[in-house]
Design a protein around this motif. Structure first.
Motif, PDB file in Angstrom:
ATOM      1  N   ARG A   5       0.825  -1.201   0.000  1.00 52.67           N
ATOM      2  CA  ARG A   5       0.000   0.000   0.000  1.00 52.67           C
ATOM      3  C   ARG A   5       0.857   1.248   0.000  1.00 52.67           C
ATOM      4  NH1 ARG A   5      -5.304  -0.635   1.252  1.00 52.67           N
ATOM      5  NH2 ARG A   5      -5.445   1.429   2.184  1.00 52.67           N
ATOM      6  N   ALA A   6       1.993   1.205   0.708  1.00 58.41           N
ATOM      7  CA  ALA A   6       2.843   2.381   0.787  1.00 58.41           C
ATOM      8  C   ALA A   6       3.790   2.487  -0.386  1.00 58.41           C
ATOM      9  CB  ALA A   6       3.651   2.341   2.087  1.00 58.41           C
ATOM     10  N   THR A   7       4.169   1.342  -0.974  1.00 59.56           N
ATOM     11  CA  THR A   7       5.274   1.344  -1.911  1.00 59.56           C
ATOM     12  C   THR A   7       4.846   1.368  -3.365  1.00 59.56           C
ATOM     13  OG1 THR A   7       6.539   0.082  -0.323  1.00 59.56           O
ATOM     14  CG2 THR A   7       7.382   0.128  -2.555  1.00 59.56           C
ATOM     15  N   ARG A   8       3.805   0.641  -3.723  1.00 61.50           N
ATOM     16  CA  ARG A   8       3.494   0.520  -5.139  1.00 61.50           C
ATOM     17  C   ARG A   8       3.266   1.872  -5.796  1.00 61.50           C
ATOM     18  NH1 ARG A   8      -1.468  -2.601  -8.179  1.00 61.50           N
ATOM     19  NH2 ARG A   8      -0.496  -2.658 -10.214  1.00 61.50           N
ATOM     20  N   PRO A   9       2.439   2.808  -5.250  1.00 56.72           N
ATOM     21  CA  PRO A   9       2.284   4.092  -5.913  1.00 56.72           C
ATOM     22  C   PRO A   9       3.595   4.855  -6.007  1.00 56.72           C
ATOM     23  CG  PRO A   9       0.548   3.745  -4.293  1.00 56.72           C
ATOM     24  CD  PRO A   9       1.579   2.676  -4.073  1.00 56.72           C
ATOM     25  N   ALA A  10       4.441   4.781  -4.960  1.00 59.98           N
ATOM     26  CA  ALA A  10       5.712   5.499  -4.997  1.00 59.98           C
ATOM     27  C   ALA A  10       6.623   4.940  -6.073  1.00 59.98           C
ATOM     28  CB  ALA A  10       6.396   5.410  -3.626  1.00 59.98           C
ATOM     29  N   ILE A  11       6.679   3.610  -6.194  1.00 63.36           N
ATOM     30  CA  ILE A  11       7.503   2.988  -7.228  1.00 63.36           C
ATOM     31  C   ILE A  11       7.027   3.412  -8.608  1.00 63.36           C
ATOM     32  CG2 ILE A  11       8.081   0.795  -8.344  1.00 63.36           C
ATOM     33  CD1 ILE A  11       8.034  -0.467  -5.591  1.00 63.36           C
ATOM     34  N   LEU A  12       5.716   3.357  -8.830  1.00 60.35           N
ATOM     35  CA  LEU A  12       5.203   3.694 -10.148  1.00 60.35           C
ATOM     36  C   LEU A  12       5.438   5.150 -10.476  1.00 60.35           C
ATOM     37  CD1 LEU A  12       1.849   1.709 -10.127  1.00 60.35           C
ATOM     38  CD2 LEU A  12       4.059   1.050 -11.065  1.00 60.35           C
ATOM     39  N   ALA A  13       5.263   6.037  -9.481  1.00 57.25           N
ATOM     40  CA  ALA A  13       5.494   7.449  -9.739  1.00 57.25           C
ATOM     41  C   ALA A  13       6.943   7.713 -10.075  1.00 57.25           C
ATOM     42  CB  ALA A  13       5.087   8.282  -8.518  1.00 57.25           C
ATOM     43  N   THR A  14       7.858   7.056  -9.347  1.00 65.06           N
ATOM     44  CA  THR A  14       9.278   7.245  -9.617  1.00 65.06           C
ATOM     45  C   THR A  14       9.635   6.727 -10.992  1.00 65.06           C
ATOM     46  OG1 THR A  14       9.802   7.024  -7.284  1.00 65.06           O
ATOM     47  CG2 THR A  14      11.607   6.719  -8.819  1.00 65.06           C
ATOM     48  N   LEU A  15       9.152   5.525 -11.350  1.00 68.25           N
ATOM     49  CA  LEU A  15       9.461   4.974 -12.672  1.00 68.25           C
ATOM     50  C   LEU A  15       8.837   5.822 -13.769  1.00 68.25           C
ATOM     51  CD1 LEU A  15       9.113   1.160 -12.042  1.00 68.25           C
ATOM     52  CD2 LEU A  15      11.190   2.447 -12.504  1.00 68.25           C
ATOM     53  N   ALA A  16       7.649   6.350 -13.505  1.00 68.45           N
ATOM     54  CA  ALA A  16       7.036   7.196 -14.510  1.00 68.45           C
ATOM     55  C   ALA A  16       7.895   8.405 -14.795  1.00 68.45           C
ATOM     56  CB  ALA A  16       5.644   7.639 -14.047  1.00 68.45           C
ATOM     57  N   ALA A  17       8.366   9.033 -13.728  1.00 71.77           N
ATOM     58  CA  ALA A  17       9.209  10.213 -13.910  1.00 71.77           C
ATOM     59  C   ALA A  17      10.495   9.857 -14.608  1.00 71.77           C
ATOM     60  CB  ALA A  17       9.507  10.849 -12.548  1.00 71.77           C
ATOM     61  N   ALA A  18      11.028   8.677 -14.303  1.00 73.72           N
ATOM     62  CA  ALA A  18      12.328   8.304 -14.872  1.00 73.72           C
ATOM     63  C   ALA A  18      12.201   7.726 -16.260  1.00 73.72           C
ATOM     64  CB  ALA A  18      13.004   7.277 -13.957  1.00 73.72           C
ATOM     65  N   ALA A  19      11.271   6.781 -16.408  1.00 70.34           N
ATOM     66  CA  ALA A  19      11.259   5.992 -17.636  1.00 70.34           C
ATOM     67  C   ALA A  19      10.947   6.808 -18.872  1.00 70.34           C
ATOM     68  CB  ALA A  19      10.243   4.857 -17.514  1.00 70.34           C
ATOM     69  N   LEU A  20      10.184   7.909 -18.713  1.00 70.76           N
ATOM     70  CA  LEU A  20       9.834   8.694 -19.891  1.00 70.76           C
ATOM     71  C   LEU A  20      10.186  10.156 -19.719  1.00 70.76           C
ATOM     72  CD1 LEU A  20       6.415   7.189 -20.964  1.00 70.76           C
ATOM     73  CD2 LEU A  20       8.633   6.872 -21.995  1.00 70.76           C
ATOM     74  N   PHE A 209       7.934  14.245  -2.570  1.00 68.66           N
ATOM     75  CA  PHE A 209       6.532  14.364  -2.207  1.00 68.66           C
ATOM     76  C   PHE A 209       6.360  15.602  -1.328  1.00 68.66           C
ATOM     77  CE2 PHE A 209       6.714   9.539  -2.563  1.00 68.66           C
ATOM     78  CZ  PHE A 209       6.242   9.556  -3.863  1.00 68.66           C
ATOM     79  N   LEU A 210       5.394  16.444  -1.687  1.00 69.75           N
ATOM     80  CA  LEU A 210       5.200  17.707  -0.995  1.00 69.75           C
ATOM     81  C   LEU A 210       3.947  17.728  -0.119  1.00 69.75           C
ATOM     82  CD1 LEU A 210       6.033  20.098  -3.977  1.00 69.75           C
ATOM     83  CD2 LEU A 210       7.602  19.204  -2.231  1.00 69.75           C
ATOM     84  N   ALA A 211       2.928  16.973  -0.495  1.00 70.67           N
ATOM     85  CA  ALA A 211       1.670  16.947   0.265  1.00 70.67           C
ATOM     86  C   ALA A 211       0.866  15.739  -0.179  1.00 70.67           C
ATOM     87  CB  ALA A 211       0.875  18.234   0.051  1.00 70.67           C
ATOM     88  N   GLY A 212      -0.175  15.410   0.612  1.00 72.65           N
ATOM     89  CA  GLY A 212      -0.992  14.242   0.311  1.00 72.65           C
ATOM     90  C   GLY A 212      -0.394  12.961   0.853  1.00 72.65           C
ATOM     91  N   TYR A 213       0.271  13.045   1.989  1.00 68.40           N
ATOM     92  CA  TYR A 213       0.911  11.868   2.583  1.00 68.40           C
ATOM     93  C   TYR A 213      -0.136  10.886   3.100  1.00 68.40           C
ATOM     94  CZ  TYR A 213       4.837  15.125   2.610  1.00 68.40           C
ATOM     95  OH  TYR A 213       5.797  16.025   2.239  1.00 68.40           O
ATOM     96  N   ARG A 214       0.243   9.588   3.107  1.00 72.73           N
ATOM     97  CA  ARG A 214      -0.621   8.582   3.717  1.00 72.73           C
ATOM     98  C   ARG A 214      -0.743   8.865   5.215  1.00 72.73           C
ATOM     99  NH1 ARG A 214      -2.332   4.293   1.055  1.00 72.73           N
ATOM    100  NH2 ARG A 214      -2.838   3.374   3.049  1.00 72.73           N
ATOM    101  N   ARG A 215      -1.910   8.611   5.757  1.00 71.46           N
ATOM    102  CA  ARG A 215      -2.154   8.900   7.170  1.00 71.46           C
ATOM    103  C   ARG A 215      -1.338   8.006   8.099  1.00 71.46           C
ATOM    104  NH1 ARG A 215      -6.431  12.277   8.015  1.00 71.46           N
ATOM    105  NH2 ARG A 215      -7.745  12.725   6.202  1.00 71.46           N
ATOM    106  N   ASP A 216      -0.906   6.823   7.607  1.00 73.09           N
ATOM    107  CA  ASP A 216      -0.204   5.888   8.469  1.00 73.09           C
ATOM    108  C   ASP A 216       1.294   5.835   8.188  1.00 73.09           C
ATOM    109  OD1 ASP A 216      -0.329   4.716   6.004  1.00 73.09           O
ATOM    110  OD2 ASP A 216      -1.154   2.804   6.692  1.00 73.09           O
ATOM    111  N   GLU A 217       1.838   6.769   7.378  1.00 72.81           N
ATOM    112  CA  GLU A 217       3.257   6.685   7.056  1.00 72.81           C
ATOM    113  C   GLU A 217       4.095   7.673   7.857  1.00 72.81           C
ATOM    114  OE1 GLU A 217       4.354   7.629   3.009  1.00 72.81           O
ATOM    115  OE2 GLU A 217       2.739   9.107   2.870  1.00 72.81           O
ATOM    116  N   ASP A 218       5.369   7.384   7.946  1.00 73.32           N
ATOM    117  CA  ASP A 218       6.333   8.232   8.621  1.00 73.32           C
ATOM    118  C   ASP A 218       6.615   9.435   7.727  1.00 73.32           C
ATOM    119  OD1 ASP A 218       8.751   9.416   9.535  1.00 73.32           O
ATOM    120  OD2 ASP A 218       9.344   7.544  10.496  1.00 73.32           O
TER     121      ASP A 218
END
Length: 278
Positions: A5-20, A209-218
């Motif tokens: 739940r914490a990682t998949r969106p972050a991974i995809l966002a990072t790859l999106a920024a990088a891959a294209l 990440f600037l805002a919209g953090y998960r409520r349960d993350e550090d």
């Protein structure tokens, strides 16, 4: 906290920024470009990413299709499809409609954004964002674009300048982040079976990440910048330049490496690597 739940969106966002971050359409004639990447971690294939980019003088469309594979599929199933269509206003991308649809651990996820008056408006959000994340203030949403439109804008810039330098602020309906890329020269890749070889442009990137953090993350961890590198070159002589390799750090899988598997016009993809050229 569930790693998926914490990682998949972050991974995809990072790859999106990088891959294209710097897809280069053919310089003489605007035409769609498609590419397939396999994503590896610790020697194992964990994801497949299919990208399609179509940039013209009037507008643009970008689509990502991602699917978890191997051990990573234990964290989720199904396919995530993200797409945007937009137009140009001078040098700036102006998205019209952004959609993201898929599932996470069997739960449907869908986001639809539109830009009436040039500002983002959420049309559909499944599941509701309030249950998962802290809200992004309205003032912070203003004058932002979605992540795929940011990619298209950087593509167009690279097409005109031959460099991948640039930065934007993006909002996908759930999170606000910044992306920046810088040119770092060229690297050579030796011939290898089933892998691209040659000299490629090297681009470093950084996401925050600037805002919209998960409520349960550090929050201290979430605010740390994410770094990576993308290498760009022609998959084969005469083909449009695309990323041939991307490396990005993740919080749970270590370094993720995306390698170009095939590229070409949509429906006519061709494998890369020394074996493909024989």
């Amino acid at each position: 906290m569930n790693p998926a739940r914490a990682t998949r969106p972050a991974i995809l966002a990072t790859l999106a920024a990088a891959a294209l971050v710097a897809f280069l359409p053919a310089p003489a004639l605007a035409q769609p470009v498609a590419a397939t990447y396999t994503v590896h971690a610790a020697g194992l294939t964990v994801m497949e990413l299919n990208a399609a980019v179509d940039i013209t003088e009037a507008g643009y469309s970008v689509e990502f299709r991602t699917r978890l594979r191997g051990v990573a599929s234990a964290f989720g199933s199904g396919e995530l499809v993200t797409r945007v269509d937009g137009v140009w206003q001078g040098d700036a991308a102006r998205p019209r409609r952004y959609t993201s649809e898929g599932s996470l651990r069997g739960e449907p996820r869908r986001t639809v954004l539109e830009w009436p008056g040039g500002q983002p408006a959420i049309r559909v959000m499944v599941p509701p964002n309030e249950a998962e994340r802290l809200p992004v203030p309205d003032a912070e949403q203003r004058n932002t674009i979605d992540n795929l439109s940011a990619i298209a804008q950087l593509i167009r810039q690279v097409r005109r300048t031959g460099r991948c330098d640039g930065g934007v602020r993006v909002y996908d309906g759930r999170r606000l982040s910044s992306m920046a890329a810088t040119t770092q020269g060229r690297d050579a890749f030796p011939a290898a079976r089933d892998e691209w070889s040659g000299v490629a442009l090297k681009c470093a990137f950084e996401g925050r990440f600037l805002a919209g953090y998960r409520r349960d993350e550090d929050l201290e961890v979430a605010r740390r910048p994410q770094f990576g590198t993308a290498w760009l070159a022609e998959p084969a002589p005469g083909q449009p330049v695309v990323p041939v390799r991307v490396e990005a750090a993740s919080r749970w899988f270590g370094t993720l490496t995306a390698r170009l598997a095939s590229a070409g016009p949509p429906g006519r993809l061709r494998p890369v690597g020394s074996q493909a050229s024989n």
